[in-house]
Design a protein around this motif. Sequence first.
Motif, PDB file in Angstrom:
ATOM      1  N   ALA A   1      13.017 -20.228  -9.877  1.00 53.53           N
ATOM      2  CA  ALA A   1      14.236 -18.954  -9.702  1.00 53.53           C
ATOM      3  C   ALA A   1      14.704 -19.288  -8.259  1.00 53.53           C
ATOM      4  CB  ALA A   1      14.375 -18.368 -10.810  1.00 53.53           C
TER       5      ALA A   1
ATOM      6  N   MET B   1      22.062 -15.531  -6.489  1.00 49.64           N
ATOM      7  CA  MET B   1      20.676 -15.946  -7.948  1.00 49.64           C
ATOM      8  C   MET B   1      19.912 -17.056  -7.720  1.00 49.64           C
ATOM      9  SD  MET B   1      23.086 -14.535 -10.898  1.00 49.64           S
ATOM     10  CE  MET B   1      21.679 -15.029 -12.254  1.00 49.64           C
TER      11      MET B   1
ATOM     12  N   ALA C   1      11.185 -18.000 -19.261  1.00 48.59           N
ATOM     13  CA  ALA C   1      12.072 -18.014 -17.941  1.00 48.59           C
ATOM     14  C   ALA C   1      12.035 -17.027 -16.828  1.00 48.59           C
ATOM     15  CB  ALA C   1      13.318 -17.631 -18.627  1.00 48.59           C
TER      16      ALA C   1
ATOM     17  N   THR D   1      18.525 -18.628 -11.940  1.00 46.77           N
ATOM     18  CA  THR D   1      17.595 -18.599 -13.023  1.00 46.77           C
ATOM     19  C   THR D   1      16.471 -19.817 -13.489  1.00 46.77           C
ATOM     20  OG1 THR D   1      19.421 -19.410 -14.572  1.00 46.77           O
ATOM     21  CG2 THR D   1      19.341 -17.274 -13.849  1.00 46.77           C
ATOM     22  N   ASP D   2      15.713 -20.228 -14.290  1.00 44.89           N
ATOM     23  CA  ASP D   2      15.323 -21.607 -14.148  1.00 44.89           C
ATOM     24  C   ASP D   2      14.288 -20.874 -15.521  1.00 44.89           C
ATOM     25  OD1 ASP D   2      14.402 -23.666 -14.490  1.00 44.89           O
ATOM     26  OD2 ASP D   2      12.750 -23.536 -13.369  1.00 44.89           O
ATOM     27  N   LEU D   3      14.334 -21.949 -17.013  1.00 40.56           N
ATOM     28  CA  LEU D   3      13.688 -21.302 -18.265  1.00 40.56           C
ATOM     29  C   LEU D   3      12.386 -23.516 -17.999  1.00 40.56           C
ATOM     30  CD1 LEU D   3      15.186 -20.413 -21.134  1.00 40.56           C
ATOM     31  CD2 LEU D   3      13.533 -23.170 -21.307  1.00 40.56           C
TER      32      LEU D   3
ATOM     33  N   SER E   1      14.242 -14.995 -13.781  1.00 34.07           N
ATOM     34  CA  SER E   1      15.269 -15.029 -12.934  1.00 34.07           C
ATOM     35  C   SER E   1      15.555 -14.511 -11.063  1.00 34.07           C
ATOM     36  CB  SER E   1      16.470 -13.916 -13.511  1.00 34.07           C
ATOM     37  OG  SER E   1      16.474 -14.065 -14.586  1.00 34.07           O
TER      38      SER E   1
ATOM     39  N   GLU F   1      10.007 -13.980 -17.507  1.00 31.06           N
ATOM     40  CA  GLU F   1      10.347 -13.406 -18.954  1.00 31.06           C
ATOM     41  C   GLU F   1       8.723 -14.699 -19.974  1.00 31.06           C
ATOM     42  OE1 GLU F   1      14.507 -13.342 -21.244  1.00 31.06           O
ATOM     43  OE2 GLU F   1      14.417 -13.778 -18.358  1.00 31.06           O
TER      44      GLU F   1
END
Length: 155
Positions: free
Chosen positions: A39, A1, A143, A3-5, A145, A95
């Motif tokens: 991500a 997995m 963001a 994630t990033d923002l 995921s 997101e």
Amino acid sequence: MGTDLHRLVEGRSLFVGGVELPSDRGALGHSDGDVAMHALTDALLGAVGLGDIGELFPDNDPTLAGIESSTMLAEAVERLTSAGWSIENVDVVVELERPKVRPHRDDMRRTMAAVLGVDVERVFVKAKTGEGLPPIGTGEAIAASAVALVARVAP
Ligand code: MG
């Protein structure tokens, strides 16, 4: 997995999943700031134990400034397949408060599937807003995921 923002700022284009969205703000970043591809790159690298996006593409390397996220994702795919793995399917959650992601969803799926070298049915993108709460809901950030399933194809 993975994630990033990224912070959203005026004067930058907003790229998500390889698609430019109509927006007066874009993701601040060393690259084009495509959180979906970042991500996903991390998800794939992690699934096969090949490190992470920051190791492969350090953000303090001036030769990598402005690098396209599709180039980074393609490099992760190349390393994954060279190491004897294949991509079964991937799923991404974006997101973002606005604009709406849904009208662009299938363009994103097609664009990322092409980079991954898999059928579009194996790539999905879902979108969430931030319910007005910071930082997503106040439009300060975007963001993503991603989760990836991989399979061993070579011993
Ligand atoms: Mg990033």
